[in-house]
Design a protein around this motif. Structure first.
Motif, PDB file in Angstrom:
ATOM      1  N   GLU A 141       0.829  -1.200   0.000  1.00  0.00           N
ATOM      2  CA  GLU A 141       0.000   0.000   0.000  1.00  0.00           C
ATOM      3  C   GLU A 141       0.868   1.257   0.000  1.00  0.00           C
ATOM      4  O   GLU A 141       1.747   1.411   0.842  1.00  0.00           O
ATOM      5  CB  GLU A 141      -0.925   0.026   1.229  1.00  0.00           C
ATOM      6  N   LEU A 142       0.601   2.144  -0.967  1.00  0.00           N
ATOM      7  CA  LEU A 142       1.291   3.424  -1.030  1.00  0.00           C
ATOM      8  C   LEU A 142       0.270   4.546  -0.870  1.00  0.00           C
ATOM      9  O   LEU A 142      -0.757   4.547  -1.551  1.00  0.00           O
ATOM     10  CB  LEU A 142       2.022   3.581  -2.361  1.00  0.00           C
ATOM     11  N   PRO A 143       0.523   5.514   0.002  1.00  0.00           N
ATOM     12  CA  PRO A 143      -0.423   6.628   0.164  1.00  0.00           C
ATOM     13  C   PRO A 143      -0.312   7.610  -0.992  1.00  0.00           C
ATOM     14  O   PRO A 143       0.784   8.051  -1.358  1.00  0.00           O
ATOM     15  CB  PRO A 143       0.016   7.267   1.487  1.00  0.00           C
ATOM     16  N   VAL A 144      -1.442   7.963  -1.591  1.00  0.00           N
ATOM     17  CA  VAL A 144      -1.502   8.967  -2.655  1.00  0.00           C
ATOM     18  C   VAL A 144      -2.776   9.772  -2.453  1.00  0.00           C
ATOM     19  O   VAL A 144      -3.613   9.436  -1.615  1.00  0.00           O
ATOM     20  CB  VAL A 144      -1.491   8.333  -4.069  1.00  0.00           C
ATOM     21  N   ARG A 145      -2.928  10.829  -3.241  1.00  0.00           N
ATOM     22  CA  ARG A 145      -4.155  11.620  -3.212  1.00  0.00           C
ATOM     23  C   ARG A 145      -4.722  11.719  -4.615  1.00  0.00           C
ATOM     24  O   ARG A 145      -3.976  11.865  -5.590  1.00  0.00           O
ATOM     25  CB  ARG A 145      -3.901  13.016  -2.640  1.00  0.00           C
TER      26      ARG A 145
END
Length: 380
Positions: free
Chosen positions: A363-367
């Motif tokens: 899981e990679l945090p992005v917007r």
């Protein structure tokens, strides 16, 4: 005595902002172009010879904008700020007649607010006033837009060289119900390791942004070939050098993508939008109406990459059983894409991530459009 301004015009120094979470993608792109990026908060910095800002605008798929650093100087107070602004080498980017627009960022500065910086700029450049620009991702004006960043006692001034944000490639004149920015789509493909050779499939393709960006990557086509840039209006603009830069990029592009690109969607209108966007982008996609719940692939296709941006339920008005849709998508990925690599952009909601049930997903945090999301990457 005038302040000592560090002039960066002999060797260009750029700040390349990125959407939150895409900083590693911008750095990877820059490294692939033979550059040496330095990761900083909100993006990367690049240094190189004259014309680097043109190459960056033309070739970087995941960058939001390209800022050309004009100078850095001490600014402990308003008087020092005005002296530093007056000593900046503005001639290459400003004709001295138009009214520049300023975006102001203050971090621990000894100023009451942005208005003090605007007043200092007006005094420094002999203008009645300086126009205030809004947030850095807003539409730019026709004239020069400068970013004045004051951190502590140091001021850094940069010129916007892009104009319209770089996700405006020129091909997407229509969008589906929940549009995905081109820079975000390209960034997800970069983070997923897409090689431009193996098949790329989007089972919920919407307006086709993933597939078109993947096609251009496969074709090695520079993303900025079909749009104008702010630097073309600079007084110091060298039209001949820019024409040569564009010609090199056009010569490096392949006549057609090397990969098979397939898109599916249940909405026939979305497929029509994707088809027209692809036509404007100069690429051909294989588009087929299929429900993600029962989707099948042609025999012998793959393995490759499967990428999806399923509905979030916040904008597109999906039914209440959003977890059911995610369970169906996860089941299809595990059934129809065995041996493939997957990249799925989902809202930051643990229930939906669990419903997908992707094995060993990173899981990679992005917007996405201001929404907190997770990019799930896994091998199926």
């Amino acid at each position: 005595m005038p302040p000592q301004v560090t002039n960066v015009q002999q060797r260009e120094w750029l700040f390349i902002p990125a959407l939150p979470g895409l900083e590693p993608a911008v750095a990877a792109e820059a490294e692939a172009l033979g550059l040496s990026p330095r990761r900083v908060e909100g993006g990367v910095e690049l240094e190189g010879g004259p014309g680097l800002h043109q190459e960056a605008n033309l070739r970087l798929r995941t960058a939001s904008r390209v800022w050309l650093r004009l100078g850095r100087f001490p600014a402990p107070d308003a008087a020092a700020l005005a002296r530093g602004l007056a000593a900046l080498p503005l001639r290459p980017v400003w004709d001295g007649r138009s009214v520049p627009r300023l975006s102001v960022v203050l971090h621990g500065a000894r100023f009451k607010g942005p208005d003090a910086v605007l007043a200092a700029a007006a005094r420094a450049w002999g203008l009645p006033s300086v126009e205030r620009a809004g947030l850095l991702d807003e539409e730019p004006g026709e004239g020069l837009t400068l970013l004045v960043r004051v951190e502590g006692d140091t001021c850094t001034v940069s010129a916007d060289t892009s104009g319209e944000p770089l996700h405006r490639r020129g091909y997407r004149q229509e969008v589906s119900r929940a549009p995905l920015r081109e820079t975000l789509a390209a960034g997800i493909l970069v983070l997923a390791g897409y090689d431009g050779v193996a098949p790329l499939v989007d089972p919920m393709c919407g307006s086709g942004t993933f597939l078109i960006e993947g096609a251009w990557m496969s074709q090695q086509r520079a993303p900025g070939l079909a749009r104008p840039f702010a630097f073309e209006r600079f007084p110091g603009f060298d039209a001949g050098a820019w024409a040569a830069c564009r010609a090199r990029a056009e010569a490096q592009a392949l006549p057609a993508p090397r990969a098979v690109l397939r898109g599916h969607d249940l909405n026939a209108g979305s497929l029509g939008t994707a088809r027209r966007n692809a036509r404007r982008a100069g690429v051909t996609l294989t588009l087929e109406r299929q429900d993600v719940r029962t989707l099948t692939l042609p025999a012998g296709l793959g393995p490759g990459w499967v990428v999806a941006n399923p509905p979030y339920g916040k904008r597109v008005g999906e039914g209440e059983d959003l977890p059911g849709l995610y369970r169906a998508l996860g089941a299809t990925l595990r059934r129809a894409f065995v041996g493939w690599r997957a990249a799925v952009l989902v809202p930051e909601e643990p229930g939906l991530i669990r419903a997908l049930a992707l094995p060993g997903a990173r899981e990679l945090p992005v917007r996405n459009g201001g929404l907190r999301c997770r990019l799930l990457l896994c091998a199926l």
